[in-house]
Design an enzyme around this catalytic site. Structure first.
Site, PDB file in Angstrom:
ATOM      1  N   LYS A 156       7.168  14.466  98.306  1.00  0.00           N
ATOM      2  CA  LYS A 156       6.936  13.026  98.383  1.00  0.00           C
ATOM      3  C   LYS A 156       6.794  12.495  96.950  1.00  0.00           C
ATOM      4  O   LYS A 156       5.704  12.543  96.362  1.00  0.00           O
ATOM      5  CB  LYS A 156       5.684  12.724  99.211  1.00  0.00           C
ATOM      6  CG  LYS A 156       5.432  11.249  99.439  1.00  0.00           C
ATOM      7  CD  LYS A 156       4.223  11.058 100.348  1.00  0.00           C
ATOM      8  CE  LYS A 156       3.948   9.583 100.566  1.00  0.00           C
ATOM      9  NZ  LYS A 156       3.610   8.880  99.322  1.00  0.00           N
ATOM     10  N   VAL A 157       7.879  12.030  96.412  1.00  0.00           N
ATOM     11  CA  VAL A 157       7.915  11.591  95.018  1.00  0.00           C
ATOM     12  C   VAL A 157       6.994  10.380  94.838  1.00  0.00           C
ATOM     13  O   VAL A 157       7.025   9.429  95.623  1.00  0.00           O
ATOM     14  CB  VAL A 157       9.361  11.245  94.593  1.00  0.00           C
ATOM     15  CG1 VAL A 157       9.385  10.766  93.147  1.00  0.00           C
ATOM     16  CG2 VAL A 157      10.260  12.462  94.780  1.00  0.00           C
TER      17      VAL A 157
END
Length: 559
Positions: free
Chosen positions: A127-128
């Site tokens: 999850k950037v």
């Protein structure tokens, strides 16, 4: 990864029944409950508005999430109804060709395992930690970049997007397409477990909100494309095609999973591995999804996030204690509603100093941010929200406590008195075996310590009759107290709290030391004016002189 943390909390709350124990509701009357809920709602509204309108993040993302969850719990406790839509002020002037969906967040491993059951063709990605964007291409040329906004409309980011090298300005094929992705701050070999998010999301949001983006800043922004809504049906095919079109490859960060163990393994791997971006968890998406035209600006069923362990926790203050140390230093300590942080249970945290507490003005009911220093020691990071009721506290006066105060446990002196005993019996003092702070507290609570040296007169029978001391423990304690009588003179001086003397000559007689004046102390090696004054005051203090007489009568060597 895909969507910012302010996105549609409703989906998060739908998982509460699976992921949390029943909330213990605050013991508030209705009027106060409304005040507290209103105060927290206003604070969250301020955070939302600042983030969506100005690109400024006023609070860490994980603290925001916890505050949102706490608000929902309070609203459920007091039946006040749901919060307003968090993205209601986030919309812009440009419509998204395809809606940005929300992103539900699973709270624990049980919820993840439940979500995975019965699903096929699930993929996992980091999850950037950045800001979401829509990129629109016509005949292979970038024609528009749109901020996430409220998922339906956003701000026009086309001008700064044209300066970002990580965003392809022209594709390798003259296609019309829309992609959704994350603009992130580039970092080198970033290990999330060690370094945290470094405010990466806030940095990018702030830069994109500016009217002008410098070349230097533009070069630090990367793009992670996490969806091509109208692209190939299979995720590997989408990833491969995007790679061929000129987008940075996400193939290394897109892995198939089948079981909870797979998800847990990849989450742990990305949490502890060097990455070119900050990340705050993992995203799981099933390959099968509805047509893009049916997407809505809310959390869908086919994609969820599982966040990394909190680096910061939101804690409620239950009580403020003021611990007074041996030298009179006052240290406020916050008693907290117990919480877990990185698999540790936290019940209290030090505020470090009375001056810091006065500046922060922390009272029971306040919500504070807690992290771990060196991964072990609880640390107070700041106040997140103040209680609407400011409880009056009995705050000790700093002028009442100093190195020569509290030789007896008179009212208000109990803390410093016990600290003196802990020092006396500890490794810095007499190093008494089997004697710790708990021993002194038990003797004090049972009325056997009205002075620092009262324990010297306790015999074996008296110790055996004290509640809490069995025959064996009382005999062992009596032997420890006898050991004290054999300790050398220099050790007794330290145990009483004599200021440090460095290389000064001490000799073997209390009388000789007590007769030295300030000038004579200062003439000793390594003793400056301030330390000389402290030593002179110590040996002339009436309470200390009384202790020396007690030790003389007891036959302690040197007195």
């Amino acid at each position: 990864m895909p969507l910012d943390l302010r996105a549609l909390v409703g989906f998060v709350l739908s998982f509460l029944c699976l992921t949390t124990h029943a909330t213990q509701c605050p013991d508030w009357p209705p009027a106060r409950a409304l005040d507290e809920i209103s105060a927290l709602q206003k604070q969250i509204d301020l955070w939302d508005d600042s983030y969506h309108r100005d690109g400024r993040s006023l609070v860490a993302d994980e603290l925001y999430d916890q505050a949102r969850l706490r608000l929902s719990e309070w609203q459920e406790c007091f039946a006040t109804g749901p919060s307003p839509e968090p993205l209601r002020t986030a919309g812009g002037t440009v419509a998204h060709p395809i809606a940005h969906t929300g992103l539900g967040k699973l709270q624990d491993s049980h919820a993840v395992d439940t979500w995975l059951k019965g699903r096929n063709d699930v993929w996992i990605q980091p999850k950037v930690d950045g800001v979401a964007v829509t990129l629109v291409y016509r005949k292979g040329l970038l024609v528009q970049a749109i901020s996430r906004g409220d998922g339906v409309t956003g701000q026009d980011w086309t001008t700064p997007a044209r300066l970002i090298a990580g965003i392809p300005q022209q594709l390798s094929q003259p296609l019309d397409l829309v992609v959704q992705g994350e603009l992130y701050w580039r970092v080198t070999d970033h290990v999330q477990a060690q370094s945290g998010s470094l405010n990466a999301r806030g940095t990018v949001a702030g830069l994109m909100a500016r009217k002008a983006l410098s070349a230097e800043h533009a070069g630090q922004i990367g793009l992670f494309v996490w969806d091509w809504p109208q692209g190939p049906a299979s995720l590997p095919a989408r990833v491969a095609a995007l790679d061929e079109l000129g987008f940075s490859s996400t193939a290394p960060y897109s892995q198939p999973i089948k079981t909870f163990a797979d998800a847990e393994r990849w989450r742990d791997h990305w949490y502890h591995s060097p990455l070119p971006f900050a990340s705050d968890g993992i995203v799981m998406r099933q390959e099968q999804r509805p047509p893009a035209e049916r997407w809505q600006a809310k959390a869908p069923y086919w994609i969820v996030a599982w966040k990394y362990p909190f680096a910061q926790a939101l804690a409620e203050v239950r009580r403020v204690d003021f611990k007074i140390g041996r030298t009179g230093r006052i240290t406020p300590v916050l008693e907290l509603t117990p919480l877990r942080l990185d698999d540790r249970q936290i019940k209290r945290v030090s505020v470090s100093s009375l001056q810091r507490w006065e500046a922060m003005d922390i009272r029971p009911g306040d919500q504070v941010a807690i992290s771990l220093a060196g991964l072990t020691i609880p640390r107070l990071d700041g106040v997140v929200l103040r209680s609407t009721e400011r409880t009056e506290l009995n705050v000790p006066l700093a002028t009442d406590f100093h190195p020569l105060s509290c030789w007896q446990p008179t009212p208000g002196c109990e803390s410093q008195f016990l600290a003196r005993l802990a020092w006396l019996g500890g490794s810095q003092g007499l190093a008494l075996p089997h004697v710790g702070p708990g021993t002194w507290e038990k003797l004090f609570e049972t009325g056997h310590l009205n002075g620092l040296l009262d324990w010297l007169t306790l015999d074996a029978q008296e110790l055996a009759n004290i509640d809490g001391f069995g025959e064996r423990s009382s005999a062992r304690l009596f032997n420890s107290f006898n050991v004290a009588r054999q300790r050398p003179f220099a050790r007794w001086l330290k145990a009483l709290g004599m200021p440090p003397t460095g290389q000064a000559r001490l000799g073997a007689s209390w009388q000789e030391l007590a007769q030295r004046n300030t000038g004579q102390w200062q003439a000793e090696t390594g003793i400056g004016p301030e330390r000389a004054a402290q030593l002179s005051a110590f040996f002339r203090d009436p309470q200390v002189l009384a202790l020396s007489e007690t030790l003389r009568v007891a036959g302690i060597d040197g007195f």
